[in-house]
Design a protein around this motif. Structure first.
Motif, PDB file in Angstrom:
ATOM      1  N   GLY A 166       0.786  -1.223   0.000  1.00 43.25           N
ATOM      2  CA  GLY A 166       0.000   0.000   0.000  1.00 43.25           C
ATOM      3  C   GLY A 166       0.817   1.271   0.000  1.00 43.25           C
ATOM      4  O   GLY A 166       0.277   2.350   0.224  1.00 43.25           O
ATOM      5  N   THR A 167       2.119   1.175  -0.245  1.00 38.43           N
ATOM      6  CA  THR A 167       2.965   2.368  -0.322  1.00 38.43           C
ATOM      7  C   THR A 167       2.772   3.049  -1.664  1.00 38.43           C
ATOM      8  O   THR A 167       2.897   2.410  -2.712  1.00 38.43           O
ATOM      9  CB  THR A 167       4.451   2.001  -0.142  1.00 38.43           C
ATOM     10  N   SER A 196      -7.041   4.872   3.950  1.00 40.17           N
ATOM     11  CA  SER A 196      -7.696   4.027   4.949  1.00 40.17           C
ATOM     12  C   SER A 196      -7.834   2.580   4.480  1.00 40.17           C
ATOM     13  O   SER A 196      -8.148   1.697   5.273  1.00 40.17           O
ATOM     14  CB  SER A 196      -9.083   4.590   5.296  1.00 40.17           C
ATOM     15  N   TYR A 197      -7.592   2.336   3.180  1.00 36.64           N
ATOM     16  CA  TYR A 197      -7.708   0.979   2.640  1.00 36.64           C
ATOM     17  C   TYR A 197      -6.386   0.220   2.671  1.00 36.64           C
ATOM     18  O   TYR A 197      -6.328  -0.924   2.222  1.00 36.64           O
ATOM     19  CB  TYR A 197      -8.182   1.020   1.178  1.00 36.64           C
ATOM     20  N   ARG A 198      -5.313   0.843   3.150  1.00 35.41           N
ATOM     21  CA  ARG A 198      -3.986   0.249   2.984  1.00 35.41           C
ATOM     22  C   ARG A 198      -3.888  -1.153   3.582  1.00 35.41           C
ATOM     23  O   ARG A 198      -3.348  -2.069   2.952  1.00 35.41           O
ATOM     24  CB  ARG A 198      -2.913   1.153   3.601  1.00 35.41           C
ATOM     25  N   GLU A 199      -4.375  -1.353   4.795  1.00 35.44           N
ATOM     26  CA  GLU A 199      -4.284  -2.675   5.417  1.00 35.44           C
ATOM     27  C   GLU A 199      -5.123  -3.688   4.649  1.00 35.44           C
ATOM     28  O   GLU A 199      -4.704  -4.833   4.446  1.00 35.44           O
ATOM     29  CB  GLU A 199      -4.717  -2.598   6.879  1.00 35.44           C
ATOM     30  N   GLN A 200      -6.320  -3.275   4.214  1.00 34.60           N
ATOM     31  CA  GLN A 200      -7.168  -4.174   3.446  1.00 34.60           C
ATOM     32  C   GLN A 200      -6.548  -4.486   2.086  1.00 34.60           C
ATOM     33  O   GLN A 200      -6.655  -5.611   1.594  1.00 34.60           O
ATOM     34  CB  GLN A 200      -8.553  -3.550   3.256  1.00 34.60           C
ATOM     35  N   TRP A 201      -5.896  -3.486   1.492  1.00 43.46           N
ATOM     36  CA  TRP A 201      -5.292  -3.678   0.175  1.00 43.46           C
ATOM     37  C   TRP A 201      -4.255  -4.798   0.195  1.00 43.46           C
ATOM     38  O   TRP A 201      -4.190  -5.616  -0.725  1.00 43.46           O
ATOM     39  CB  TRP A 201      -4.655  -2.387  -0.320  1.00 43.46           C
ATOM     40  N   SER A 202      -3.442  -4.856   1.225  1.00 42.04           N
ATOM     41  CA  SER A 202      -2.404  -5.877   1.303  1.00 42.04           C
ATOM     42  C   SER A 202      -3.009  -7.277   1.233  1.00 42.04           C
ATOM     43  O   SER A 202      -2.515  -8.153   0.513  1.00 42.04           O
ATOM     44  CB  SER A 202      -1.601  -5.710   2.602  1.00 42.04           C
ATOM     45  N   THR A 203      -4.113  -7.488   1.955  1.00 43.31           N
ATOM     46  CA  THR A 203      -4.778  -8.797   1.942  1.00 43.31           C
ATOM     47  C   THR A 203      -5.479  -9.040   0.613  1.00 43.31           C
ATOM     48  O   THR A 203      -5.396 -10.132   0.039  1.00 43.31           O
ATOM     49  CB  THR A 203      -5.798  -8.880   3.093  1.00 43.31           C
ATOM     50  N   LEU A 204      -6.163  -8.011   0.104  1.00 38.13           N
ATOM     51  CA  LEU A 204      -6.894  -8.152  -1.160  1.00 38.13           C
ATOM     52  C   LEU A 204      -5.943  -8.494  -2.306  1.00 38.13           C
ATOM     53  O   LEU A 204      -6.218  -9.391  -3.115  1.00 38.13           O
ATOM     54  CB  LEU A 204      -7.654  -6.856  -1.453  1.00 38.13           C
ATOM     55  N   TYR A 240     -15.732  -5.050   1.004  1.00 36.55           N
ATOM     56  CA  TYR A 240     -14.654  -6.043   1.015  1.00 36.55           C
ATOM     57  C   TYR A 240     -14.548  -6.727   2.368  1.00 36.55           C
ATOM     58  O   TYR A 240     -14.288  -6.095   3.394  1.00 36.55           O
ATOM     59  CB  TYR A 240     -13.311  -5.398   0.666  1.00 36.55           C
ATOM     60  N   LEU A 241     -14.763  -8.039   2.348  1.00 37.16           N
ATOM     61  CA  LEU A 241     -14.577  -8.901   3.511  1.00 37.16           C
ATOM     62  C   LEU A 241     -13.721 -10.073   3.046  1.00 37.16           C
ATOM     63  O   LEU A 241     -14.118 -10.803   2.125  1.00 37.16           O
ATOM     64  CB  LEU A 241     -15.918  -9.398   4.055  1.00 37.16           C
ATOM     65  N   PRO A 242     -12.533 -10.272   3.619  1.00 33.66           N
ATOM     66  CA  PRO A 242     -11.593 -11.271   3.095  1.00 33.66           C
ATOM     67  C   PRO A 242     -12.193 -12.662   2.899  1.00 33.66           C
ATOM     68  O   PRO A 242     -11.982 -13.291   1.857  1.00 33.66           O
ATOM     69  CB  PRO A 242     -10.477 -11.287   4.150  1.00 33.66           C
ATOM     70  N   THR A 243     -12.950 -13.155   3.869  1.00 34.16           N
ATOM     71  CA  THR A 243     -13.509 -14.507   3.747  1.00 34.16           C
ATOM     72  C   THR A 243     -14.524 -14.579   2.614  1.00 34.16           C
ATOM     73  O   THR A 243     -14.493 -15.493   1.781  1.00 34.16           O
ATOM     74  CB  THR A 243     -14.165 -14.934   5.069  1.00 34.16           C
ATOM     75  N   ALA A 244     -15.426 -13.591   2.559  1.00 40.30           N
ATOM     76  CA  ALA A 244     -16.435 -13.575   1.503  1.00 40.30           C
ATOM     77  C   ALA A 244     -15.783 -13.372   0.137  1.00 40.30           C
ATOM     78  O   ALA A 244     -16.191 -13.990  -0.858  1.00 40.30           O
ATOM     79  CB  ALA A 244     -17.449 -12.471   1.777  1.00 40.30           C
ATOM     80  N   PHE A 245     -14.747 -12.527   0.072  1.00 40.25           N
ATOM     81  CA  PHE A 245     -14.082 -12.253  -1.197  1.00 40.25           C
ATOM     82  C   PHE A 245     -13.396 -13.508  -1.736  1.00 40.25           C
ATOM     83  O   PHE A 245     -13.408 -13.768  -2.945  1.00 40.25           O
ATOM     84  CB  PHE A 245     -13.073 -11.123  -1.023  1.00 40.25           C
ATOM     85  N   ALA A 246     -12.802 -14.304  -0.853  1.00 41.23           N
ATOM     86  CA  ALA A 246     -12.166 -15.547  -1.279  1.00 41.23           C
ATOM     87  C   ALA A 246     -13.190 -16.487  -1.913  1.00 41.23           C
ATOM     88  O   ALA A 246     -12.921 -17.125  -2.942  1.00 41.23           O
ATOM     89  CB  ALA A 246     -11.487 -16.217  -0.087  1.00 41.23           C
TER      90      ALA A 246
END
Length: 287
Positions: A166-167, A196-204, A240-246
Motif C-alpha cells: 500500500g505504499t 484508509s484501505y492500505r491494510e485491506q489492500w495488502s490482503t486483497l 470487502y470482507l476477506p472470507t467472503a471475497f475468497a
C-alpha cells in the motif's frame, strides 16, 4: 625439602638489565606503532583532500540495484553540494534521506577510493498496480512537489503506482528510465484507492495474486461495493470482507469454465454479493 641454590648478585644484575632493555624496546615499538598509524591516518586524510579525491559532479555516483527507478532520478535526490571531498560526504545522512523516499525500501552507500566515487546500492519498492483517478495521492503529491495531473505513457488519469503493502510510488520516479519499458510496469488498475484501505489492500492483493482469476481493474470508489473487471466481465462484490471475497473468487473461477454458456459481451455485470447464487445482469434486460 629441596635445596635452593643462591643467586649471585652478578646474575641478578644481568636479569635486571635484560628486563630494562625489554621494557625499553616495548616502549620504542609502541611509539613506532603510534607514529605509523597516525601517519597513515593523516596521509589518507591529506590524500583524500587533494583535488584527485574530490567528487565534482553526480557522474561520480554509481547507482546499483535499480529496476524501475531511473538512476538519474536517484542522483537528483542526493543533497550534495559539488565539488565535495569524498571524506566529507555524510553517507549516513544520505542513506537516511533516500530511505525517506517512498519508492526506496533500503539503501547502503559506500565510498570508493580508486577511482574516487560513491556507490549507492538500492532496494526498491516494486510497483504492483497503477493508481487511476483517485484521492489517495493528494498529500503525497504535495510532499513530492509534483502536479497531480502528470503526463504518462498511459491514456488514463494516472496519479502514481502502489506496491503490495500500500505504499504510494510517484509516477515521476519511473519516468525517463530508458531501461524500463511500459510493458515491464504493472497493468493492474485501481480506481478510488484511499489511505484508509492500505491494510485491506495488502490482503486483497495477495488474494488476487493467489487466485487463477485474471483481474485487470479494481474499482473501490464505493465503500459498500467493490467492483472488479475480470476475464468474464464486471463483477460486484459488496463491501470487502476477506472470507467472503475468497469465496467470490472461487465462484468466478467456476464460472470461467462455463463461458460456452455465458457470453461476456452480453453481460453488464455479475452480482456476487451472494456468492452461492450469483445474479447475472444482461444488457438485453435493460432495454
Amino acid at each position: 625439602m629441596s635445596n635452593l641454590e643462591p643467586v649471585s648478585p652478578k646474575t641478578l644484575y644481568k636479569r635486571r638489565q635484560q628486563l630494562r632493555q625489554q621494557r625499553r624496546w616495548n616502549a620504542i615499538r609502541t611509539l613506532w606503532q603510534f607514529f605509523i598509524v597516525a601517519s597513515l591516518a593523516g596521509g589518507t586524510g591529506w590524500l583524500m583532500s587533494r583535488p584527485g579525491w574530490i567528487i565534482h559532479d553526480s557522474s561520480a555516483i554509481e547507482i546499483e540495484g535499480t529496476f524501475f527507478l531511473a538512476p538519474d532520478m536517484v542522483r537528483s535526490q542526493l543533497p550534495i553540494d559539488y565539488p565535495k571531498s569524498l571524506v566529507a560526504i555524510p553517507t549516513d545522512q544520505l542513506e537516511a534521506h533516500l530511505k525517506s523516499l517512498d519508492p526506496i525500501a533500503d539503501v547502503v552507500i559506500h565510498r570508493q577510493l580508486f577511482p574516487p566515487r560513491l556507490t549507492v546500492q538500492l532496494q526498491e519498492h516494486h510497483p504492483v498496480a497503477l493508481l487511476v483517478g483517485n484521492s489517495y495521492t493528494e498529500r503525497d503529491s504535495q510532499l513530492y512537489q509534483i502536479p497531480q495531473q502528470q503526463s504518462s505513457p498511459f491514456d488514463l488519469d494516472v496519479t502514481g503506482f502502489i506496491d503490495a503493502n500500500g505504499t504510494w510510488l510517484p509516477l515521476t520516479s519511473y519516468q525517463n528510465n530508458t531501461d524500463t519499458t511500459v510493458e515491464e510496469l504493472p497493468t493492474l488498475r485501481i480506481i478510488g484507492m484511499r489511505r484508509s484501505y492500505r491494510e485491506q489492500w495488502s490482503t486483497l492483493y495477495q488474494q488476487i495474486q493467489q487466485s487463477p482469476v485474471t483481474v485487470t481493474e479494481i474499482n473501490w470508489q464505493q465503500i459498500d461495493n467493490l467492483i472488479l473487471k475480470t476475464e468474464i466481465g464486471t463483477t460486484y462484490h459488496g463491501p470487502y470482507l476477506p472470507t467472503a471475497f475468497a469465496q467470490q473468487l472461487q465462484t468466478i473461477d467456476q464460472m470461467r469454465s462455463e463461458t460456452s454458456q455465458l457470453d461476456p459481451s452480453r453481460v453488464r455485470y455479475i452480482d456476487l454479493r451472494s456468492a452461492e447464487t450469483p445474479l447475472i445482469q444482461y444488457y438485453d434486460s435493460l432495454s
